[in-house]
Design an enzyme around this catalytic site. Sequence first.
Site, PDB file in Angstrom:
ATOM      1  CB  CYS A  69      11.204  39.225 -19.317  1.00 12.13           C
ATOM      2  SG  CYS A  69       9.985  39.494 -18.235  1.00 12.13           S
ATOM      3  CG  ASP A  70      14.443  38.119 -25.586  1.00 16.80           C
ATOM      4  OD1 ASP A  70      13.683  37.661 -26.127  1.00 16.80           O
ATOM      5  OD2 ASP A  70      15.703  38.432 -25.974  1.00 16.80           O
TER       6      ASP A  70
END
Length: 164
Positions: free
Chosen positions: A58-59
């Site tokens: 997600c980062d």
Amino acid sequence: MNLKFQGKTVKVSGNALKVGDTVPDFTLINNAMDTISLGNTKGVRIFLTVPSLDTPVCDLETRTFNEKTSEIPGVTVYTVSMDLPFAQSRWCAANGIKNVITVSDFKDRTFGKNFGTYMDDLGLLARAAFVVDSSNKITYVEYVPEVTNQPNFDAILDAAKKAK
């Protein structure tokens, strides 16, 4: 709808959206703890749903869109997760996120349920991407079959460039 999360099948609530659908309304909480809905957004938008900003996949996704968004003038990118707004704000500040708006579905879960991304057993959002034009029509949809994989960045960006 069923997707995979770390190889295990997970049930996802809500109806899967498709190209041509009108975007359903939602309520989300921004980093200032204000409620926003579809009516608070405008123009061409990319809505990304992710399980949690504080994970490597997600980062990377959010950082990538933060960088690539500058290539598409007039497009607003929203990353929606179940992370609390305080955590989203801290994460954005620590990572220099300026071109993506992070919003939380923790309170009402309307985004996840209305967009077919709420993973019931995990209480998280599945990874998906929606490109919405200025008339609130969906022009691109991607439900990532294995939630721990990345979406198709190029296809999402191309769809956003073509949307009006």
